[in-house]
Structures are given as structure tokens and as C-alpha cells.
Design a protein around this motif. Structure first.
Motif, PDB file in Angstrom:
ATOM      1  N   GLU A 153     -12.618  57.342 -13.593  1.00  0.00           N
ATOM      2  CA  GLU A 153     -12.707  57.138 -11.968  1.00  0.00           C
ATOM      3  C   GLU A 153     -11.296  57.657 -11.515  1.00  0.00           C
ATOM      4  O   GLU A 153     -11.249  58.279 -10.627  1.00  0.00           O
ATOM      5  CB  GLU A 153     -13.036  55.662 -11.569  1.00  0.00           C
ATOM      6  N   TYR A 154     -10.180  57.151 -12.308  1.00  0.00           N
ATOM      7  CA  TYR A 154      -8.836  57.512 -11.633  1.00  0.00           C
ATOM      8  C   TYR A 154      -8.551  58.789 -11.962  1.00  0.00           C
ATOM      9  O   TYR A 154      -7.931  59.481 -11.134  1.00  0.00           O
ATOM     10  CB  TYR A 154      -7.769  56.531 -12.166  1.00  0.00           C
ATOM     11  N   THR A 155      -8.865  59.324 -12.986  1.00  0.00           N
ATOM     12  CA  THR A 155      -8.685  60.902 -13.362  1.00  0.00           C
ATOM     13  C   THR A 155      -9.510  61.641 -12.319  1.00  0.00           C
ATOM     14  O   THR A 155      -8.828  62.577 -11.981  1.00  0.00           O
ATOM     15  CB  THR A 155      -9.542  61.041 -14.662  1.00  0.00           C
ATOM     16  N   ALA A 156     -10.700  61.082 -11.882  1.00  0.00           N
ATOM     17  CA  ALA A 156     -11.287  61.865 -10.765  1.00  0.00           C
ATOM     18  C   ALA A 156     -10.381  61.905  -9.574  1.00  0.00           C
ATOM     19  O   ALA A 156     -10.188  63.004  -8.877  1.00  0.00           O
ATOM     20  CB  ALA A 156     -12.640  61.401 -10.364  1.00  0.00           C
ATOM     21  N   CYS A 157      -9.834  60.788  -9.236  1.00  0.00           N
ATOM     22  CA  CYS A 157      -8.961  60.591  -8.188  1.00  0.00           C
ATOM     23  C   CYS A 157      -7.927  61.609  -8.234  1.00  0.00           C
ATOM     24  O   CYS A 157      -7.362  62.045  -7.220  1.00  0.00           O
ATOM     25  CB  CYS A 157      -8.258  59.158  -8.042  1.00  0.00           C
ATOM     26  N   ALA A 201     -17.604  59.731   0.417  1.00  0.00           N
ATOM     27  CA  ALA A 201     -18.542  58.406  -0.286  1.00  0.00           C
ATOM     28  C   ALA A 201     -17.937  58.176  -1.766  1.00  0.00           C
ATOM     29  O   ALA A 201     -18.022  57.034  -1.988  1.00  0.00           O
ATOM     30  CB  ALA A 201     -19.764  58.942  -0.178  1.00  0.00           C
ATOM     31  N   THR A 202     -17.806  59.327  -2.238  1.00  0.00           N
ATOM     32  CA  THR A 202     -17.198  58.875  -3.835  1.00  0.00           C
ATOM     33  C   THR A 202     -15.951  58.177  -3.711  1.00  0.00           C
ATOM     34  O   THR A 202     -15.787  57.261  -4.604  1.00  0.00           O
ATOM     35  CB  THR A 202     -17.049  60.280  -4.530  1.00  0.00           C
ATOM     36  N   LEU A 203     -15.035  58.333  -2.805  1.00  0.00           N
ATOM     37  CA  LEU A 203     -13.596  57.705  -2.807  1.00  0.00           C
ATOM     38  C   LEU A 203     -14.062  56.199  -2.494  1.00  0.00           C
ATOM     39  O   LEU A 203     -13.693  55.278  -3.071  1.00  0.00           O
ATOM     40  CB  LEU A 203     -13.001  58.184  -1.788  1.00  0.00           C
ATOM     41  N   GLU A 204     -14.961  56.036  -1.403  1.00  0.00           N
ATOM     42  CA  GLU A 204     -15.353  54.577  -1.078  1.00  0.00           C
ATOM     43  C   GLU A 204     -15.978  53.836  -2.481  1.00  0.00           C
ATOM     44  O   GLU A 204     -15.746  52.768  -2.610  1.00  0.00           O
ATOM     45  CB  GLU A 204     -16.292  54.651  -0.007  1.00  0.00           C
ATOM     46  N   HIS A 205     -16.812  54.594  -2.921  1.00  0.00           N
ATOM     47  CA  HIS A 205     -17.488  54.111  -4.150  1.00  0.00           C
ATOM     48  C   HIS A 205     -16.457  53.741  -5.292  1.00  0.00           C
ATOM     49  O   HIS A 205     -16.546  52.805  -5.828  1.00  0.00           O
ATOM     50  CB  HIS A 205     -18.308  55.346  -4.884  1.00  0.00           C
ATOM     51  N   LEU A 206     -15.675  54.505  -5.417  1.00  0.00           N
ATOM     52  CA  LEU A 206     -14.273  54.016  -6.563  1.00  0.00           C
ATOM     53  C   LEU A 206     -13.507  53.117  -6.030  1.00  0.00           C
ATOM     54  O   LEU A 206     -13.339  52.090  -6.754  1.00  0.00           O
ATOM     55  CB  LEU A 206     -13.354  55.316  -6.518  1.00  0.00           C
ATOM     56  N   VAL A 207     -13.232  52.781  -4.841  1.00  0.00           N
ATOM     57  CA  VAL A 207     -12.609  51.511  -4.126  1.00  0.00           C
ATOM     58  C   VAL A 207     -13.337  50.313  -4.608  1.00  0.00           C
ATOM     59  O   VAL A 207     -12.819  49.348  -4.988  1.00  0.00           O
ATOM     60  CB  VAL A 207     -12.178  51.546  -2.772  1.00  0.00           C
ATOM     61  N   THR A 208     -14.810  50.596  -4.422  1.00  0.00           N
ATOM     62  CA  THR A 208     -15.670  49.228  -4.556  1.00  0.00           C
ATOM     63  C   THR A 208     -15.470  49.116  -6.158  1.00  0.00           C
ATOM     64  O   THR A 208     -15.555  47.762  -6.501  1.00  0.00           O
ATOM     65  CB  THR A 208     -17.066  49.676  -4.226  1.00  0.00           C
TER      66      THR A 208
END
Length: 196
Positions: free
Chosen positions: A96-100, A52-59
Motif C-alpha cells: 500500500e505504501y509502495t503505491a503511495c 478513492a484509492t488514497l482514502e481506501h489506503l488511509v482506512t
């Protein structure tokens, strides 16, 4: 902000600040000030929270990319390629990208996380491709353009992962980026000679 949004934003913060090694649903719940029951109601497993976090990041990226296109198109043709690369770099320098990156680093021994990251990578690349097509039109369909974009994304990701692993300072990181950008400008000059 509703509980789900709070948990997703907090997950990004925990990953970016504490790293994947310290990441747990318990850490997210504590940081968000949410009970374990409320967290499990929304995300019964760690993998469901990560997906869900990854989907959130794409949004989030889909929302941010158009806002940054003006930085590239509003200036003169001269330097357009470097502005485009710097704009993309700024999108990669976010929390956000750091989290990725933390999730990428943690995926090595985790098949479920790796699968989630593959889905995320495809979605993020689609969002980026859409933005690039809006920016450069048919140029994006020319032979070699995809390879140039892949090289760019890989160079940025590699530099950021290395910087995190080695603890490079801000000036060192920006110095390395400057050198890489010089080379990438030459790669893209084939597609936009006026933009150099």
C-alpha cells in the motif's frame, strides 16, 4: 469482495507492481477483470479512482496501526524507541505504501494528483498522530516531538523513494534503514531516555 473494493485493491497492486508511469484506468480494469463500463460506473475519471484509492489506503492504515502498537508496548522499556521506529518502518514497507510512493513520484507534473496527495498526507498524518498520542500520551505534546516525527517520516519516505529509483536490493535498503534508525533513536531519546 464488491466491485468497488476489488477496483481499489487492484489499483494499489497496479501502482505498486507497475509504477505510476504504467498506471491507467484501463490497466486497473484489465487486472481486476472488470469491464470498462463497470469501472467507469464506480470511477468515471482517473482522478476519482486515485482519490478513492488514497482514502481506501488511509482506512487501511487506521486499521493496521492499532494492531502494531502492541509490538512496541509489550516488550521491555529497553529498546522501545527502536521497536517503535521499526514498527513504523514496517508500515511503510507495505504494498500500500509502495503505491503511495508511486503516486508521490507521479505528482510532480499533475496538479490534480498533487491536491489529492496533500489531502491524503493530512489524513495519514492525523491517523499517525492519533496512534502516537495513544502510545506516548502527553510526551507527543512536548516541544520538538512534532519535528522529530516529521524528520522520521521524511527520512523513511526519502529512503524508500531513493531505493525504488536506484533499484536498491533488500539488504542494502535494510542496511541504510539500520543506520538511519540509529540516529533517530538518539533524536527520540530526549523524549524517552529509558527507551533507548
Amino acid at each position: 469482495m464488491d466491485t468497488r473494493e476489488l477496483l481499489l485493491d487492484t489499483t494499489v497492486g497496479v501502482l505498486a507492481e507497475q509504477g505510476y508511469a504504467q498506471f491507467s484506468t484501463l490497466a486497473v480494469g484489465e487486472a481486476a477483470g472488470v469491464t470498462r463500463g463497470r469501472l467507469v460506473h464506480h470511477f468515471p475519471t482517473k482522478v476519482s479512482l486515485v482519490r478513492a484509492t488514497l482514502e481506501h489506503l488511509v482506512t487501511r492504515y487506521r486499521e493496521r496501526i492499532p494492531l502494531h502498537l502492541g509490538l512496541i508496548t509489550d516488550g521491555p522499556a529497553d529498546g522501545r524507541i527502536a521497536r517503535a521506529l521499526d514498527t513504523l518502518w514496517s508500515l511503510k514497507r507495505t504494498r500500500e505504501y509502495t503505491a503511495c510512493l508511486e503516486l508521490i513520484a507521479g505528482a510532480r507534473g499533475d496538479d490534480e494528483l498533487r491536491d489529492a496527495l496533500r489531502d491524503f498526507d493530512r489524513s495519514l498524518n492525523t491517523a499517525l498522530d492519533d496512534a502516537v498520542h495513544r502510545l506516548v500520551g502527553e510526551t507527543a505534546d512536548r516541544p520538538g516531538f512534532d519535528a522529530a516525527m516529521l524528520t522520521t517520516i521524511s527520512a523513511m519516505r526519502g529512503l524508500l523513494l531513493t531505493a525504488r529509483a536506484l533499484g536498491l536490493g533488500e539488504s542494502e535498503l535494510e542496511g541504510e534503514w539500520s543506520r538511519i534508525r540509529e540516529r533517530l533513536v538518539l533524536v527520540f531519546a530526549e523524549f524517552d531516555p529509558e527507551g533507548v
